[in-house]
Design a protein around this motif. Structure first.
Motif: not given
Length: 324
Positions: A17-36
Motif C-alpha cells: 500500500a505504501l508503494l502504491i501511495a508513493l507512486l501516486l504521489l510521485s506521479f502527481g507532484f514530482v516533476d519528471g517522475f512519470g516520463n518514460a
C-alpha cells in the motif's frame, strides 16, 4: 478498527500500500517522475537490488543472511573486465563469471553449514575478501568497451515503452522464486528451518543441505547481477555495486521478511525493493544528496526490523488483555 481487520493486515500488505501511495504521489507532484526515460531509469537501477533480493529472501526466511553479495557482484564484474581485456569471447566469459558466483556462494555455505559459523560473521569476512580479490584482478582499471548488443540489452528499453529489456527475464526469475518458496516442499521446509532449526531437523528436513543450496543460489545471482551491472552501466570496475548489500537487506526486511527467519512473503520483499527504489528515485529528482539518501536507507532498515516486532508485541498484549 475491528479486531478481525487488525489481524488481517499484514506487514507486506502495508508495504504494498505504501508503494502504491508513493507512486501516486510521485506521479502527481514530482516533476519528471512519470516520463518514460525516468521510469526506465528507476527500473534499471532497481533491478540489481531485485535480482539479489530473490535468493536473499529465501535465505533470510531460513534464518541466515549473506552480506557478501555486493562484493561477489563486484568480483564477477572485475573478472568479466579482465577476461574481456585478455581477448576472451563474452559468450565464454559470462558462464565463467556465473561459475565464480557459485564458488563464492559455496565457500560461504560450507563455512556456515559444515563448520557451524554464524552467517553474519562469515559473510562480513568474505565481503572484504571478495572485494580485495576483485581489486587484485582488475586493479583501478575500468573496462568499458563491451559488445554494443549486450549493453543495449542491459540498458535498452522494449520498443517505445519504459520497460527495460532485462525486466522480462527478471519476471521469469521472480515467478520461479515465488513457486519455489510458496508452492514446493523445499519452500515450506525453509519456513520450518527459520522457525525452529532443531524442530525441522527432527522432522526429517535436511537443514544443512537446504541452507547450502541457498548460499550457492545467492552467489550465482550475485554474479549474474555483477555481469548485468557492468553491461548496464557500461563499466567493469572492482568497486562496482559497493554498498548494494545495504539496499538489498533493507529492502528485503522492509518487505516483511523476519530477520530471525520463518516469516515473510516474496511478494512483500519485492514490494520493499521497489518501494526503496522509487523512494531513492524521488529523492534524486528532488536533488536530495547521496549522503542523505544513505541515511534514509539506514533509517528504513532500522524501521523494517523494529516495526514488525512492535506490531507483534502489541498483538500479544491485546491478546493477553482480551483473555485476562
Amino acid at each position: 478498527m475491528p479486531e478481525s481487520l487488525i489481524r488481517a493486515i499484514r506487514w507486506d500488505t502495508v508495504v504494498g500500500a505504501l508503494l502504491i501511495a508513493l507512486l501516486l504521489l510521485s506521479f502527481g507532484f514530482v516533476d519528471g517522475f512519470g516520463n518514460a526515460l525516468n521510469l526506465s531509469f528507476l527500473l534499471g537501477n532497481t533491478l540489481p537490488i531485485a535480482l539479489i533480493a530473490l535468493p536473499m529472501t529465501l535465505l533470510v526466511v531460513s534464518g541466515e543472511i549473506d552480506l557478501s553479495v555486493a562484493s561477489t557482484a563486484g568480483l564477477s564484474g572485475a573478472v568479466m573486465g579482465r577476461l574481456w581485456n585478455e581477448g576472451m569471447a563474452i559468450e565464454t566469459i559470462v558462464p565463467l563469471c556465473l561459475l565464480l558466483g557459485v564458488v563464492c556462494g559455496l565457500v560461504n555455505g560450507l563455512l556456515v553449514t559444515r563448520l557451524g559459523l554464524p552467517s553474519l560473521a562469515v559473510t562480513i569476512g568474505t565481503l572484504a575478501a571478495y572485494r580485495g580479490i576483485a581489486q587484485i584482478v582488475l586493479g583501478s582499471d575500468a573496462v568499458t568497451d563491451f559488445p554494443v548488443r549486450y549493453q543495449e540489452f542491459a540498458a535498452g528499453r522494449l520498443g517505445t515503452t519504459f520497460l527495460p529489456q532485462a525486466f522480462l527475464p527478471f519476471l521469469v526469475l521472480l515467478a520461479v522464486a515465488v513457486v519455489v518458496l510458496h508452492a514446493t516442499p523445499f519452500g515450506r521446509s525453509l519456513f520450518a528451518i527459520g522457525a525452529s532449526e532443531e524442530a525441522a531437523r527432527f522432522a526429517g528436513i535436511r537443514v544443512k543441505r537446504g541452507k547450502l543450496i541457498l548460499f550457492v543460489a545467492t552467489g550465482l545471482m550475485s554474479a549474474l547481477t555483477g555481469v548485468f551491472w557492468a553491461l548496464h552501466y557500461a563499466s567493469a570496475r572492482y568497486d562496482n555495486a559497493t554498498g548494494l548489500e545495504l539496499s538489498v537487506v533493507a529492502a528485503v526486511l522492509l518487505g516483511g521478511i523476519d530477520f530471525d527467519g520463518g516469516k515473510g512473503t516474496l511478494g512483500g520483499a519485492i514490494a520493499g525493493v521497489f518501494l526503496l527504489g522509487a523512494l531513492q528515485n524521488v529523492m534524486s529528482l528532488l536533488n536530495v544528496s547521496a549522503q542523505s539518501q544513505i541515511v534514509v536507507t539506514g533509517v528504513l532498515l532500522v524501521i523494517s526490523v523494529l516495526a514488525p516486532r512492535v506490531a507483534r508485541q502489541i498483538s500479544l498484549a491485546r491478546a493477553a488483555g482480551s483473555t485476562g
